[in-house]
Write an enzyme that holds these catalytic residues in place. Sequence first.
Site, short mmCIF file in Angstrom:
data_model
loop_
_atom_site.label_atom_id
_atom_site.label_comp_id
_atom_site.label_asym_id
_atom_site.label_seq_id
_atom_site.Cartn_x
_atom_site.Cartn_y
_atom_site.Cartn_z
N ALA A 1 -6.33 -1.27 0.54
CA ALA A 1 -6.86 -1.63 1.73
C ALA A 1 -5.84 -1.70 3.00
O ALA A 1 -4.36 -1.62 2.76
CB ALA A 1 -7.02 -3.25 1.51
N GLY B 1 -6.93 3.53 4.89
CA GLY B 1 -6.40 4.47 5.52
C GLY B 1 -6.18 5.56 4.71
O GLY B 1 -6.63 6.79 4.78
N LYS C 1 8.96 0.61 -1.85
CA LYS C 1 9.27 -0.08 -0.33
C LYS C 1 10.39 -0.98 -0.65
O LYS C 1 10.42 -2.02 -1.35
CB LYS C 1 8.11 -1.00 -0.27
CG LYS C 1 6.87 -0.27 -0.01
CD LYS C 1 5.83 -1.34 0.39
CE LYS C 1 4.20 -0.38 0.45
NZ LYS C 1 4.23 0.63 1.52
C1 SAM Z 1 0.71 -1.16 2.99
S1 SAM Z 1 -0.84 -1.86 2.34
C2 SAM Z 1 -1.66 -0.42 2.00
C3 SAM Z 1 -2.24 0.33 3.15
C4 SAM Z 1 -2.90 1.48 2.71
N1 SAM Z 1 -2.37 2.53 2.17
C5 SAM Z 1 -3.83 2.33 4.06
O1 SAM Z 1 -3.53 3.39 4.38
O2 SAM Z 1 -4.47 1.48 4.67
C6 SAM Z 1 -0.13 -2.52 0.89
C7 SAM Z 1 -1.67 -3.19 -0.04
O3 SAM Z 1 -0.99 -3.34 -1.13
C8 SAM Z 1 -2.09 -4.31 -1.83
N2 SAM Z 1 -1.56 -4.86 -3.10
C9 SAM Z 1 -0.51 -5.66 -3.28
N3 SAM Z 1 -0.25 -5.81 -4.66
C10 SAM Z 1 -1.23 -4.95 -5.32
C11 SAM Z 1 -1.55 -4.92 -6.69
N4 SAM Z 1 -0.92 -5.73 -7.75
N5 SAM Z 1 -2.86 -4.33 -7.03
C12 SAM Z 1 -3.49 -3.62 -5.79
N6 SAM Z 1 -3.30 -4.03 -4.55
C13 SAM Z 1 -2.11 -4.53 -4.34
C14 SAM Z 1 -2.18 -5.36 -0.82
O4 SAM Z 1 -3.34 -5.86 -0.75
C15 SAM Z 1 -2.29 -4.38 0.60
O5 SAM Z 1 -3.57 -4.25 0.89
#
Ligand code: SAM
Length: 342
Positions: A211, A214, A298
């Site tokens: 989410a 992208g 990260k």
């Molecule tokens: C930096 S954003 C990703 C952006 C994405 N790559 C884009 O291009 O739009 C990080 C995402 O990691 C998700 N996230 C964090 N922990 C997670 C988990 N255990 N399982 C799945 N998603 C996770 C968060 O909900 C967040 O939407």
Amino acid sequence: MASRQSLISMAEDSFPLAKEEMLRRVDDAVAVRRVGAEAAIVETEGATAKDLAELVRRTPLLFTRHVTNVVAEFDPAASDLASVVDTLDAAIRELTSEPLIALQLWVSGKVHYDFNRHDARQRASQLLSDRGYRVSRAGSPVAVSVCFTPKTAVVGVNRVEDSLSSWPGGEIRLSRSPEQVSRAEFKLEELFKTYEFPADLGEDALDYGAAPGGWTRILASRGFRTTAVDPGDLDPRVLRLPDVVHERTTAGNFLRSSRDRFDLIVNDMKMSPTRSSRLMVDSLHLLEPGGFAITTLKTGDRGVLPQIEQSFAVLREGYDIEFARQLRHNRNEVTVVLRKQR
Ligand SMILES: C[S@@+](CC[C@H](N)C(=O)[O-])C[C@H]1O[C@@H](n2cnc3c(N)ncnc32)[C@H](O)[C@@H]1O
């Protein structure tokens, strides 16, 4: 062997990391001197820019983006490229007998000179043309770099294929498109322009931490059927794409319950690097033999190198590390390309 100087570039905040990596991992690196916000000169006992590029790729070193052989330096307040053009000409001729040259000007830090970038380019192009070169911005096998910093101009020359990036100083520029749903897209786009994946990568991709969508959008645009895993919402435009499925759950839940197989797993989850790496190893059963994975680590800005070393140790339990670099669009993180061990 004679001592050598190479100009390297890195993210402004990552200079200490780039320096530490060079001094720790390059046997004959003697000193690293910062010359601009994103630029430093590495002095070695003999290693050329090509040798450094090879080490950056193979080791891998993560914080160097671009490298070129230093040919000369001049003070832009007092003189110009004419003062060093003989030395430059000789250095170009050592690398190529072709007249085609890319001229790459870049600025590192806040500079106050009584000429602008356009003037500097015109002057440099003229000087090179007078020597019989055909000057382009890109597309030539050899690049002349002129890096303007607040106190100096560093002139470099190198084969583009030995420079890590074909962009001036590694500063790749990508433009926003109306379809873009997140800035994170740039990271994946930049990786696809920097690292050459095999043409037969497969068709099924899994996107962890998808989410708002992208990376999923980029994968779909490259022909992947994509399973997007995230407890958060996907942009409606991404949900509407054919061949995109949203699994509204965590990566941990998905990998325990899924029976699917993928050719590519990508992971941009907001998570500590070691935990994220562990999840990648735990997901190996979802990846076809020889399949690829892409993950961001990260690290934040503290204890970066130890976190990366720990993560690599975890990842190497099941993957070969094919590429690892802090790309221009990575902030406080690095991008890693992995291949499932056979
Ligand atoms: C930096 S954003 C990703 C952006 C994405 N790559 C884009 O291009 O739009 C990080 C995402 O990691 C998700 N996230 C964090 N922990 C997670 C988990 N255990 N399982 C799945 N998603 C996770 C968060 O909900 C967040 O939407």
